[in-house]
Design an enzyme around this catalytic site. Structure first.
Site, short mmCIF file in Angstrom:
data_model
loop_
_atom_site.label_atom_id
_atom_site.label_comp_id
_atom_site.label_asym_id
_atom_site.label_seq_id
_atom_site.Cartn_x
_atom_site.Cartn_y
_atom_site.Cartn_z
N CYS A 133 -1.29 1.97 7.57
CA CYS A 133 -0.52 1.01 6.79
C CYS A 133 -0.96 -0.42 7.09
O CYS A 133 -1.21 -0.79 8.22
CB CYS A 133 0.97 1.16 7.09
SG CYS A 133 1.38 1.12 8.83
N GLU B 9 0.83 -1.20 0.00
CA GLU B 9 0.00 0.00 0.00
C GLU B 9 0.86 1.25 0.00
O GLU B 9 1.97 1.23 0.53
CB GLU B 9 -0.86 0.03 1.27
CG GLU B 9 -1.74 -1.17 1.39
CD GLU B 9 -2.47 -1.22 2.72
OE1 GLU B 9 -2.59 -0.18 3.39
OE2 GLU B 9 -2.90 -2.31 3.08
N CYS C 142 5.30 -5.89 15.72
CA CYS C 142 4.65 -4.96 16.66
C CYS C 142 3.19 -5.43 16.84
O CYS C 142 2.47 -5.61 15.85
CB CYS C 142 4.69 -3.53 16.12
SG CYS C 142 6.39 -2.96 15.87
N CYS D 88 5.84 -7.50 7.23
CA CYS D 88 6.87 -6.96 8.12
C CYS D 88 7.24 -8.03 9.14
O CYS D 88 6.38 -8.79 9.59
CB CYS D 88 6.34 -5.72 8.85
SG CYS D 88 7.59 -4.90 9.87
N CYS E 33 0.04 -3.65 15.09
CA CYS E 33 0.15 -3.17 13.71
C CYS E 33 -0.40 -4.21 12.73
O CYS E 33 -0.10 -5.39 12.85
CB CYS E 33 1.61 -2.85 13.41
SG CYS E 33 1.91 -2.35 11.71
N1 SAH Z 1 8.56 -0.19 10.55
C1 SAH Z 1 8.57 1.25 10.65
C2 SAH Z 1 7.48 1.88 9.82
C3 SAH Z 1 6.12 1.47 10.34
S1 SAH Z 1 4.69 2.43 10.03
C4 SAH Z 1 8.43 1.66 12.11
O1 SAH Z 1 8.25 0.78 12.96
O2 SAH Z 1 8.55 2.84 12.39
C5 SAH Z 1 4.87 3.94 10.84
C6 SAH Z 1 4.26 4.09 12.24
O3 SAH Z 1 2.88 3.69 12.34
C7 SAH Z 1 5.01 3.29 13.29
O4 SAH Z 1 5.33 4.12 14.36
C8 SAH Z 1 3.99 2.25 13.68
O5 SAH Z 1 4.23 1.73 14.95
C9 SAH Z 1 2.69 3.02 13.56
N2 SAH Z 1 1.48 2.18 13.55
C10 SAH Z 1 1.36 0.92 13.10
N3 SAH Z 1 0.11 0.46 13.29
C11 SAH Z 1 -0.59 1.45 13.87
C12 SAH Z 1 -1.94 1.60 14.30
N4 SAH Z 1 -2.81 0.62 14.16
N5 SAH Z 1 -2.31 2.77 14.86
C13 SAH Z 1 -1.43 3.78 14.97
N6 SAH Z 1 -0.15 3.72 14.56
C14 SAH Z 1 0.28 2.56 14.02
#
Ligand code: SAH
Length: 360
Positions: free
Chosen positions: A339, A96, A120, A116, A123
């Site tokens: 994302c 995406e 986390c 990924c 996510c």
């Molecule tokens: N792998 C990278 C990029 C991830 S996306 C990273 O960890 O930073 C960017 C941000 O969106 C990250 O801080 C991630 O933790 C956050 N994120 C992921 N899922 C989320 C959700 N459901 N609600 C809010 N933020 C989210």
């Protein structure tokens, strides 16, 4: 064999294949410049439109190169101007990417991996693990596809590597793609307007520092201590917050770019007064911004968004401790712009209208 179907080259390949091809086909040096102009400035969508190239060259290019290696599987537009693309790759997997409109800013949020591996727990992108790294041309194609969503007189202004995947787990391809994004004869975006968001991989942060481009670094912290972070960000177990902060500090020393720490606020989990105090302590006296992101619910996951009261309390404590804090504004909520959500919908066939979303 150049014209062999087997050896077709992605046009947005970053390995210099277009230059090599032009040299091998005895083309003058300015051809590369002309083609670059068509691709990055004039927004061409095929070789046919490259009218200042001899017809024979256009035909040969079309035989040797794939203009696109990706397809747009879905194109969603939000009421607030946010657009989201579900991009199908040549192995049928999906990623995406998002275009955000905010005042004069035209920010794109781009993916670096299919899925990924970081795990986390809140996510959507990592729920099924990682399938593969994106090639640099697949990252560039997302940027170009989003550029084509703009009105003709508008330009892309910012890039955030905050789509699916962990950019620093695919750092070479990400850097190669960003070289195209920041080149004067590429998309011409200032490196100071590019942000790489990472879970915090110290060796790769060092590498990024050594690369010497003033990209902004955003570290996804989400917890003020290892005990809690190990639960929310499982890879932290092998790394630890201190090693990440040390690497981020060195990045700041070398690049001079103010650091950002992202903190997804999960109701009842990491939004307490104690967490805010401990976080203030951890980031005291740093040239850093803390970006607080109220959790955006992912269907099927047990986490909840924080209450308005706990969001306000968390922000107040940070501010009182003189920490620069910014809350992330929700965008694209009607098109599942967070994302990993859209791809997940594609996989699980949940209708777009059922989902709530937020952009980065
Ligand atoms: N792998 C990278 C990029 C991830 S996306 C990273 O960890 O930073 C960017 C941000 O969106 C990250 O801080 C991630 O933790 C956050 N994120 C992921 N899922 C989320 C959700 N459901 N609600 C809010 N933020 C989210």
């Amino acid at each position: 064999m150049q014209n062999d179907v087997e050896s077709r080259i992605p046009l947005f390949s970053t390995s210099g294949s277009l230059h090599d091809w032009l040299a091998a086909n005895q083309q003058p040096k300015f051809r590369a410049q002309q083609i670059g102009q068509w691709l990055y400035q004039n927004r061409a969508t095929g070789f046919d439109s490259m009218t200042n190239l001899p017809l024979a060259i256009r035909q040969q290019l079309a035989e040797s190169f794939d203009f696109w290696t990706t397809e747009i599987a879905k194109h969603l537009k939000s009421n607030d101007g946010t657009e989201k693309l579900l991009v199908k790759l040549d192995d049928n997997s999906h990623v995406e990417c998002v275009l955000l409109r905010d005042g004069h800013r035209r920010t794109i949020c781009v993916s670096s991996q299919v899925g990924c591996a970081m795990g986390c727990v809140f996510c959507a992108s990592g729920l099924d693990g990682v399938k593969r790294n994106l090639d640099s041309h697949e990252i560039v194609e997302q940027m170009i596809r989003l550029q084509h969503c703009l009105e003709p007189q508008q330009r892309l202004s910012h890039i955030v590597m905050m789509g699916m995947g962990e950019p620093l787990a695919n750092v070479d391809n990400v850097l190669a793609a960003l070289d195209v994004a920041t080149a004067a004869d590429g998309l011409g975006i200032s490196p100071r307007r590019v942000t790489i968001s990472t879970v915090g991989l110290p060796a790769a942060i060092e590498k990024l520092a050594g690369y010497g481009k003033p990209y902004n670094l955003a570290v996804s912290l989400h917890a003020p201590n290892d005990l809690l972070r190990n639960q929310l960000v499982p890879v932290n177990d092998k790394i630890g917050i201190q090693a990440i902060i040390d690497a981020a500090d060195r990045y700041f020393e070398i690049s001079g770019r103010r650091l950002t720490f992202e903190y997804v606020l999960l109701g009842g989990v990491n939004d307490s007064t104690d967490c805010a105090m401990e976080l203030s302590e951890l980031l005291r006296n740093k040239s850093a911004l803390i970006n607080v992101i109220p959790y955006n619910p992912v269907p099927g996951l047990p986490w909840v968004s924080p209450s308005e009261k706990s969001i306000a309390n968390f922000g107040d404590i940070l501010r009182r401790n003189k920490i620069n804090v910014k809350f992330r504004v929700r965008k694209g909520s009607d098109i599942a712009a967070a994302c990993g959500q859209l791809r997940r919908q594609q996989v699980t066939e949940i209708s777009a209208s059922q989902s709530i979303g937020q952009t980065q």
